[in-house]
Design a protein around this motif. Sequence first.
Motif, PDB file in Angstrom:
ATOM      1  N   LEU A 180      34.009  27.298  59.002  1.00  0.00           N
ATOM      2  CA  LEU A 180      34.769  27.175  57.754  1.00  0.00           C
ATOM      3  C   LEU A 180      34.332  25.981  56.925  1.00  0.00           C
ATOM      4  N   LYS A 181      33.823  24.942  57.577  1.00  0.00           N
ATOM      5  CA  LYS A 181      33.385  23.766  56.808  1.00  0.00           C
ATOM      6  C   LYS A 181      32.187  24.100  55.925  1.00  0.00           C
ATOM      7  N   PHE A 182      31.459  25.166  56.265  1.00  0.00           N
ATOM      8  CA  PHE A 182      30.338  25.578  55.423  1.00  0.00           C
ATOM      9  C   PHE A 182      30.792  26.439  54.250  1.00  0.00           C
ATOM     10  N   VAL A 183      31.981  27.023  54.350  1.00  0.00           N
ATOM     11  CA  VAL A 183      32.507  27.854  53.268  1.00  0.00           C
ATOM     12  C   VAL A 183      33.228  26.999  52.232  1.00  0.00           C
ATOM     13  N   LYS A 184      33.838  25.912  52.657  1.00  0.00           N
ATOM     14  CA  LYS A 184      34.645  25.088  51.749  1.00  0.00           C
ATOM     15  C   LYS A 184      33.918  24.661  50.474  1.00  0.00           C
ATOM     16  N   PRO A 185      32.656  24.252  50.530  1.00  0.00           N
ATOM     17  CA  PRO A 185      32.004  23.855  49.268  1.00  0.00           C
ATOM     18  C   PRO A 185      31.821  25.023  48.296  1.00  0.00           C
ATOM     19  N   HIS A 186      31.925  26.240  48.796  1.00  0.00           N
ATOM     20  CA  HIS A 186      31.675  27.419  47.958  1.00  0.00           C
ATOM     21  C   HIS A 186      32.931  28.253  47.788  1.00  0.00           C
ATOM     22  N   ILE A 187      34.097  27.624  47.848  1.00  0.00           N
ATOM     23  CA  ILE A 187      35.364  28.351  47.782  1.00  0.00           C
ATOM     24  C   ILE A 187      35.543  29.030  46.421  1.00  0.00           C
ATOM     25  N   GLY A 188      34.992  28.447  45.368  1.00  0.00           N
ATOM     26  CA  GLY A 188      35.091  29.060  44.035  1.00  0.00           C
ATOM     27  C   GLY A 188      34.388  30.410  43.976  1.00  0.00           C
ATOM     28  N   ILE A 189      33.215  30.477  44.575  1.00  0.00           N
ATOM     29  CA  ILE A 189      32.471  31.737  44.609  1.00  0.00           C
ATOM     30  C   ILE A 189      33.221  32.762  45.453  1.00  0.00           C
ATOM     31  N   LEU A 190      33.838  32.298  46.541  1.00  0.00           N
ATOM     32  CA  LEU A 190      34.610  33.205  47.383  1.00  0.00           C
ATOM     33  C   LEU A 190      35.778  33.799  46.607  1.00  0.00           C
ATOM     34  N   TRP A 191      36.486  32.970  45.823  1.00  0.00           N
ATOM     35  CA  TRP A 191      37.610  33.477  45.031  1.00  0.00           C
ATOM     36  C   TRP A 191      37.134  34.427  43.937  1.00  0.00           C
ATOM     37  N   LEU A 192      35.971  34.161  43.352  1.00  0.00           N
ATOM     38  CA  LEU A 192      35.432  35.099  42.362  1.00  0.00           C
ATOM     39  C   LEU A 192      35.130  36.448  43.005  1.00  0.00           C
ATOM     40  N   ALA A 193      34.576  36.427  44.203  1.00  0.00           N
ATOM     41  CA  ALA A 193      34.281  37.682  44.913  1.00  0.00           C
ATOM     42  C   ALA A 193      35.567  38.415  45.263  1.00  0.00           C
ATOM     43  N   ILE A 194      36.579  37.700  45.717  1.00  0.00           N
ATOM     44  CA  ILE A 194      37.858  38.327  46.055  1.00  0.00           C
ATOM     45  C   ILE A 194      38.520  38.902  44.805  1.00  0.00           C
ATOM     46  N   SER A 195      38.439  38.177  43.690  1.00  0.00           N
ATOM     47  CA  SER A 195      39.008  38.671  42.435  1.00  0.00           C
ATOM     48  C   SER A 195      38.289  39.939  41.974  1.00  0.00           C
ATOM     49  N   ALA A 196      36.971  39.959  42.098  1.00  0.00           N
ATOM     50  CA  ALA A 196      36.217  41.156  41.719  1.00  0.00           C
ATOM     51  C   ALA A 196      36.586  42.331  42.617  1.00  0.00           C
ATOM     52  N   MET A 197      36.804  42.072  43.915  1.00  0.00           N
ATOM     53  CA  MET A 197      37.249  43.137  44.822  1.00  0.00           C
ATOM     54  C   MET A 197      38.603  43.683  44.397  1.00  0.00           C
ATOM     55  N   PHE A 198      39.508  42.792  44.003  1.00  0.00           N
ATOM     56  CA  PHE A 198      40.839  43.207  43.589  1.00  0.00           C
ATOM     57  C   PHE A 198      40.772  44.087  42.341  1.00  0.00           C
ATOM     58  N   VAL A 199      39.998  43.664  41.338  1.00  0.00           N
ATOM     59  CA  VAL A 199      39.886  44.449  40.106  1.00  0.00           C
ATOM     60  C   VAL A 199      39.237  45.799  40.400  1.00  0.00           C
ATOM     61  N   CYS A 200      38.234  45.814  41.250  1.00  0.00           N
ATOM     62  CA  CYS A 200      37.569  47.065  41.617  1.00  0.00           C
ATOM     63  C   CYS A 200      38.553  48.016  42.300  1.00  0.00           C
ATOM     64  N   SER A 201      39.373  47.506  43.195  1.00  0.00           N
ATOM     65  CA  SER A 201      40.384  48.331  43.859  1.00  0.00           C
ATOM     66  C   SER A 201      41.429  48.826  42.867  1.00  0.00           C
ATOM     67  N   LEU A 202      41.818  47.976  41.938  1.00  0.00           N
ATOM     68  CA  LEU A 202      42.781  48.362  40.917  1.00  0.00           C
ATOM     69  C   LEU A 202      42.235  49.492  40.042  1.00  0.00           C
ATOM     70  N   MET A 203      40.968  49.386  39.650  1.00  0.00           N
ATOM     71  CA  MET A 203      40.352  50.439  38.830  1.00  0.00           C
ATOM     72  C   MET A 203      40.260  51.751  39.605  1.00  0.00           C
ATOM     73  N   SER A 204      40.014  51.677  40.896  1.00  0.00           N
ATOM     74  CA  SER A 204      39.964  52.897  41.717  1.00  0.00           C
ATOM     75  C   SER A 204      41.324  53.572  41.766  1.00  0.00           C
ATOM     76  N   SER A 205      42.385  52.785  41.935  1.00  0.00           N
ATOM     77  CA  SER A 205      43.715  53.379  42.010  1.00  0.00           C
ATOM     78  C   SER A 205      44.156  53.936  40.662  1.00  0.00           C
ATOM     79  N   ILE A 206      43.789  53.279  39.576  1.00  0.00           N
ATOM     80  CA  ILE A 206      44.125  53.801  38.245  1.00  0.00           C
ATOM     81  C   ILE A 206      43.367  55.098  37.995  1.00  0.00           C
ATOM     82  N   SER A 207      42.121  55.162  38.430  1.00  0.00           N
ATOM     83  CA  SER A 207      41.339  56.386  38.265  1.00  0.00           C
ATOM     84  C   SER A 207      41.988  57.551  38.993  1.00  0.00           C
TER      85      SER A 207
END
Length: 146
Positions: free
Chosen positions: A9-36
């Motif tokens: 986890l200490k190697f992920v901490k410096p890149h937590i912003g990129i991780l949140w961007l990836a999680i946010s993109a996953m959320f929007v992608c899932s939302l678009m699938s359910s709306i479709s």
Amino acid sequence: MFSEYKRLLKFVKPHIGILWLAISAMFVCSLMSSISIGLIIPVVDKIIAGKQIALSGSVRIPTFLNNAINKLNSIDSLVLLKWLIIIGIFLFLIKQLFEYLRSYFMNVLGYRFLKDIMDEVYGKILNLSLDFFHKNPTGTLTSKIL
């Protein structure tokens, strides 16, 4: 077992912003699938069956959703079909954009994570004494690193 994950986890901490961007993109992608998938209801009810769009009587829905269903019921079937196709294509494109962003951010995160681990391993090896390298053959060290 969890100590290894804590060390990683200490190697992920410096890149937590990129991780949140990836999680946010996953959320929007899932939302678009359910709306479709939600677009299928008007297609089946109004266009194919020729009935009014309706939900079961026991379901309580918000007023704005009820108004939207009433508005959809007042639209001609062919016009509704045209708009649903346009909306479906638009949602598909947005979903694909966010799927690409998710993939991009996860790959960037993975490469940076791996680079940080490799930098630490090689830094540790470079700080070892010359006596260590005389006692251990190069092939053995290389195989342990890889």
